[in-house]
Design an enzyme around this catalytic site. Sequence first.
Site, short mmCIF file in Angstrom:
data_model
loop_
_atom_site.label_atom_id
_atom_site.label_comp_id
_atom_site.label_asym_id
_atom_site.label_seq_id
_atom_site.Cartn_x
_atom_site.Cartn_y
_atom_site.Cartn_z
N CYS B 129 0.85 -1.19 0.00
CA CYS B 129 0.00 0.00 0.00
C CYS B 129 0.89 1.25 0.00
O CYS B 129 1.78 1.37 0.82
CB CYS B 129 -0.89 0.00 1.24
SG CYS B 129 -1.73 1.57 1.51
N ASN B 191 -0.49 -3.75 -6.55
CA ASN B 191 -1.22 -2.74 -5.77
C ASN B 191 -1.28 -1.46 -6.60
O ASN B 191 -0.71 -1.39 -7.69
CB ASN B 191 -0.47 -2.50 -4.45
CG ASN B 191 -1.41 -2.09 -3.34
OD1 ASN B 191 -2.25 -1.20 -3.52
ND2 ASN B 191 -1.29 -2.70 -2.18
N THR B 192 -1.92 -0.44 -6.07
CA THR B 192 -1.95 0.85 -6.77
C THR B 192 -0.52 1.39 -6.90
O THR B 192 0.36 1.04 -6.13
CB THR B 192 -2.79 1.87 -6.00
OG1 THR B 192 -2.33 1.92 -4.65
CG2 THR B 192 -4.26 1.49 -6.02
N GLY B 244 -6.51 -1.93 -13.34
CA GLY B 244 -7.21 -1.31 -14.46
C GLY B 244 -8.04 -2.23 -15.33
O GLY B 244 -8.51 -1.81 -16.40
N GLY B 265 -11.37 -3.65 -9.28
CA GLY B 265 -11.71 -2.67 -8.25
C GLY B 265 -12.29 -1.41 -8.87
O GLY B 265 -13.49 -1.17 -8.84
#
Lengths: 225, 304
Positions: B129, B191-192, B244, B265
């Site tokens: 994260c 993760n992002t 994405g 997501g």
Amino acid sequence: MLWLPGVDLKPFSVAWQSKKQFGLAVIKVGPYTTELFKIKTGERLGFNGPYGNGYNLQGKKLLLIGGGSGLASVTFLAQAAREQGLAVDFVLAAKTADKIIYQSWLEKLGVKVYHRFQNQKYERAWQLIEDLAEQNNYDAIYACGPELLLEKIVDLALLKKIFCEISIERYMKCGIGICGSCAIDPLGICLCQAGPVVSAEFAKKITEFGKFERLASGEKHYFKK
Amino acid sequence: MSINLQTTISGIRLKNPTMLASGVLGVTKASLINVAKNGGGAVVSKSISKNPRQGHPAPIITTYEAGMLNAVGYSNPGALKAKEEFANIDQIGSPAILSIIGQEVEDFVEVWETLKNCGFKAIEVPLSCPHTPGYGTMGGQHTPAMAEKITRALKQAADVPVIIKVSPNENMVTVARAAVEAGADAITAVNTMGPGMIINIDVHKPILGFGMGGVSGAALRPVAVRCVFDLYKAVKIPIIGCGGVTTGRDMIEMMMAGAIAVQIGTAIYSRTVQAFKLIVDEATDWLNKQGYKKITDIIGLAHR
């Protein structure tokens, strides 16, 4: 949702609108609203939205009930109803006399206003609502306020077979159905999109309605009966 | 012609390769059931820590032309309350995976010990994260040494597969390899990315309450596809692609890069929770037209 830059973003209902302006009703209840009360004319705020749905006007004689900070969504409805020439009785429920707001504004619109200060269990406001519903032939009831009061209103409307919509409050963080903070049991859908206005029938499908809400962490907070 | 959409992650059978990514919805058991009903092949819970967390102040999410930025800050009710929330999670129609966060190695084990009887089929650990102090990349956890320690501790404590979720940062492959060494069963990539920042120029302040946040959605997709592609060559355990995926074609692309399943997501913002079913239907159409009989046949195709 109203954004106070660097502080937080919180959901509000639009209380009224004119051609060039709109108003929100804010009661100082926590850190965010405390900060909000400090802002001065000319300072910039942001808003996202509007999100979610609104009330559906139906019938000719309406009973509107606004409790506490839940007042705003129904004052907006009162304005829309009066513009269509509908008869509106309005119950303003507040904890103390100084929390009675919008009374003269509503009266100028031609709304018949009743008000009650309520103890913790909303008994006085509830008695007034029951009496009004008994004495009048309302086509529809709309309400926003403390959930235990909403629960009684929903039951009354279903019993008397009166069209009824209520606006339910839940902890909303994103407003766009992503974060899941306002997911309702047992449907698992987000109230920021499926609501906040729901029909009395829909409210009865929400098993947590009148029982608990979830806090910022997701922990359940049970309403005190 | 019907296509076999089933895929298997370390023995966990999914009816289709779509999974709910952690952090989106997933606060309540009912919302996980709703995702399963809408076609999610598996679901990952919101990340659970030992103690309750309120998360960052809002806005926690903002969208822009190429995707989304979020800094939710790991709000969750803590392990004890989560145990009540997620009781009998094995009965929701799709396998559920528990996302666990912690600051110390022992925290991860303690959360698992508290929730181990809920019925979760696997554990996912986000070491990655990018926007919560003390956790993930901001807690120094996205290193080979920490990946090894946390994976090893959970592998000893738990009898379910352990999935390590990595960051798209440049040390991704070494972190994944360390996790594999320690016994990880699968890798979720990614993760992002970032963190990034969007400033509202009218009030001259960052929009997110935390200031910065992880970037997801369309902007992340090519990065995520490349990460999955690199990992497919570097490790021998299953890779779950995340980043994405919005359409059936995106899922096919991610699987061709080497993913055995994909997490979804941000697409829920543009396509609602129906995204799972829509993506599966679109992928099925494509596979039909191309003459494939099972979806697993396309895994790693871009490498051949």
